[in-house]
Scaffold this active site. Structure first.
Site, PDB file in Angstrom:
ATOM      1  N   GLN A  76       0.843  -1.190   0.000  1.00  0.00           N
ATOM      2  CA  GLN A  76       0.000   0.000   0.000  1.00  0.00           C
ATOM      3  C   GLN A  76       0.881   1.244   0.000  1.00  0.00           C
ATOM      4  O   GLN A  76       1.804   1.358   0.801  1.00  0.00           O
ATOM      5  CB  GLN A  76      -0.927   0.044   1.214  1.00  0.00           C
ATOM      6  CG  GLN A  76      -1.925   1.192   1.118  1.00  0.00           C
ATOM      7  CD  GLN A  76      -2.803   1.339   2.340  1.00  0.00           C
ATOM      8  OE1 GLN A  76      -2.341   1.808   3.376  1.00  0.00           O
ATOM      9  NE2 GLN A  76      -4.063   0.951   2.215  1.00  0.00           N
ATOM     10  N   CYS A 107      -6.762   6.379   5.077  1.00  0.00           N
ATOM     11  CA  CYS A 107      -6.159   6.631   6.389  1.00  0.00           C
ATOM     12  C   CYS A 107      -6.684   7.943   6.965  1.00  0.00           C
ATOM     13  O   CYS A 107      -6.589   8.994   6.318  1.00  0.00           O
ATOM     14  CB  CYS A 107      -4.644   6.685   6.279  1.00  0.00           C
ATOM     15  SG  CYS A 107      -3.842   6.994   7.879  1.00  0.00           S
ATOM     16  N   LYS A 148      -8.269   1.729  -1.291  1.00  0.00           N
ATOM     17  CA  LYS A 148      -9.002   1.635  -0.018  1.00  0.00           C
ATOM     18  C   LYS A 148      -9.536   3.018   0.318  1.00  0.00           C
ATOM     19  O   LYS A 148      -8.785   3.997   0.333  1.00  0.00           O
ATOM     20  CB  LYS A 148      -8.095   1.116   1.092  1.00  0.00           C
ATOM     21  CG  LYS A 148      -8.836   0.803   2.395  1.00  0.00           C
ATOM     22  CD  LYS A 148      -7.956  -0.041   3.324  1.00  0.00           C
ATOM     23  CE  LYS A 148      -8.768  -0.540   4.526  1.00  0.00           C
ATOM     24  NZ  LYS A 148      -8.695   0.347   5.675  1.00  0.00           N
ATOM     25  N   GLY A 234      -8.286  -6.302  10.254  1.00  0.00           N
ATOM     26  CA  GLY A 234      -7.075  -5.714  10.799  1.00  0.00           C
ATOM     27  C   GLY A 234      -6.915  -5.979  12.277  1.00  0.00           C
ATOM     28  O   GLY A 234      -6.203  -6.879  12.694  1.00  0.00           O
ATOM     29  N   ARG A 235      -7.598  -5.189  13.099  1.00  0.00           N
ATOM     30  CA  ARG A 235      -7.361  -5.213  14.547  1.00  0.00           C
ATOM     31  C   ARG A 235      -7.626  -6.579  15.183  1.00  0.00           C
ATOM     32  O   ARG A 235      -6.907  -6.987  16.098  1.00  0.00           O
ATOM     33  CB  ARG A 235      -8.189  -4.123  15.223  1.00  0.00           C
ATOM     34  CG  ARG A 235      -7.625  -2.721  14.987  1.00  0.00           C
ATOM     35  CD  ARG A 235      -8.483  -1.642  15.613  1.00  0.00           C
ATOM     36  NE  ARG A 235      -9.729  -1.434  14.898  1.00  0.00           N
ATOM     37  CZ  ARG A 235     -10.675  -0.582  15.288  1.00  0.00           C
ATOM     38  NH1 ARG A 235     -10.520   0.101  16.397  1.00  0.00           N
ATOM     39  NH2 ARG A 235     -11.775  -0.423  14.563  1.00  0.00           N
TER      40      ARG A 235
END
Length: 339
Positions: A76, A107, A148, A234-235
């Site tokens: 990315q 982001c 994204k 992700g998390r």
């Protein structure tokens, strides 16, 4: 799921996470399997080009890309300079066997948005995003370019449908949508209904949903409930590197006693030490120890002493101190009820 010529099977993707999605963590995820596409930490285009100009070597975020594994890996990249992004994509693809280039328009961190006018900040400027995509797609050649995004910059500017259409027309071959606005950061709940609505405006590229998938059941159900073609996690993968394997088994129809597995204390200890070893290959001792403060508590999940272990490991600042804490909380004859 196909991203251009690239087959992603299973359609379960590891999210790019600054400070976490490094080579060591990607390797740990792959140990369990179940992940169809890995993504590196985000790479700043002009920073990468400056390092090249000064011949400073590879960014830590690119460590391991020259040792390709069996799982496809995307890089990315982020910036607001289309030319720099295109040049970075071209150089990365020349140097590494990268499976895809992912453009970061999602982001929400202030260092990226308000200070650098990049990431999710660009959601407010579709024409600039389009120019970036077209230049990067041209530079990438046959390698697919993905993007994204979020639902919009704020609740007053939800332009995800318009941006999705524009990005597909500009040439991205897959789109990941996080179900929050940039201003929300990670507060509140991801809106999966709004993610699902994006599917209605895409003509042929896959939609990947992202946000608040906390259990394998939620990840598996997202395909049926919201019509996405893939999910990005992700998390939760930080807490359980085996999350993808569990989800894959569940989606394959395995019974709960098979997919809802847990690790024994002995297995948790072995993985914890292996993760640290991999970090030491990539970073200095101090850096590796500090990073393991984030990762180590994951390997004590579900055990009676997990909270005390988390507190103790947070004090370790050297490899020796780290090993001492591990041995204290994970003795050889450890059993699940150990306190």
């Amino acid at each position: 799921m196909n991203i251009g010529p690239l087959r992603i099977d299973p359609p379960l993707l590891l999210a790019p996470m600054a400070g976490f999605s490094n080579a060591a963590f990607r390797q740990m995820v792959c140990r369990f399997g179940g992940v169809g596409l890995l993504t590196t930490e985000m790479v700043h285009a002009r920073g990468f080009l400056e390092m090249e100009r000064r011949r400073k070597g590879l960014s830590d975020r690119l460590f391991g890309l020259d040792r390709p594994g069996d799982t496809p890996t995307a890089v990315q990249i982020w910036d607001n300079d289309a030319q720099a992004l295109a040049e970075t994509a071209e150089k990365l693809l020349r140097q590494f066997p990268i499976s895809a280039i992912d453009l970061n328009f999602g982001c929400p961190m202030e260092d990226v948005t308000l200070k650098a006018d990049a990431g999710a900040w660009l959601l407010q400027f579709p024409e600039q995003m389009e120019n970036i995509v077209r230049q990067v797609v041209a530079a990438a050649g046959s390698v697919p370019v993905t993007a994204k995004i979020r639902l919009g910059w704020s609740a007053d500017s939800l332009n995800v449908l318009e941006n999705a259409q524009m990005l597909e027309e500009a040439g991205v071959q897959a789109l990941t949508v996080h179900g929050r606005t940039a201003c929300q950061m990670y507060r509140g709940e991801a809106d999966w209904e709004k993610i699902a609505a994006v599917k209605t405006v895409l003509r042929k590229i896959p939609l990947i949903g992202n946000g608040d998938l906390r259990t394998p059941r939620q990840a598996a159900r997202a395909f049926h409930d919201y019509g996405v073609d893939g999910v990005m996690v992700g998390r939760e993968a930080l807490k359980r590197p085996w999350f993808f394997r569990q989800t894959q088994l569940l989606m394959a129809g395995e019974p709960e006693e098979v997919w809802n597995f847990s690790l024994t204390p002995k297995e948790q200890k072995a993985l914890l030490l292996e993760h640290f070893r991999l970090l030491l290959e990539q970073h200095t001792e101090q850096e590796s120890t500090m990073m393991m403060r984030r990762f180590a508590p994951c390997y004590g999940t579900g055990l009676a002493y997990a909270k005390r272990f988390r507190v103790a490991i947070a004090t370790a600042s050297t490899a020796e101190a780290f090993y001492q804490v591990v041995e204290e909380f994970f003795p050889v004859e450890l059993h699940p009820g150990y306190k």
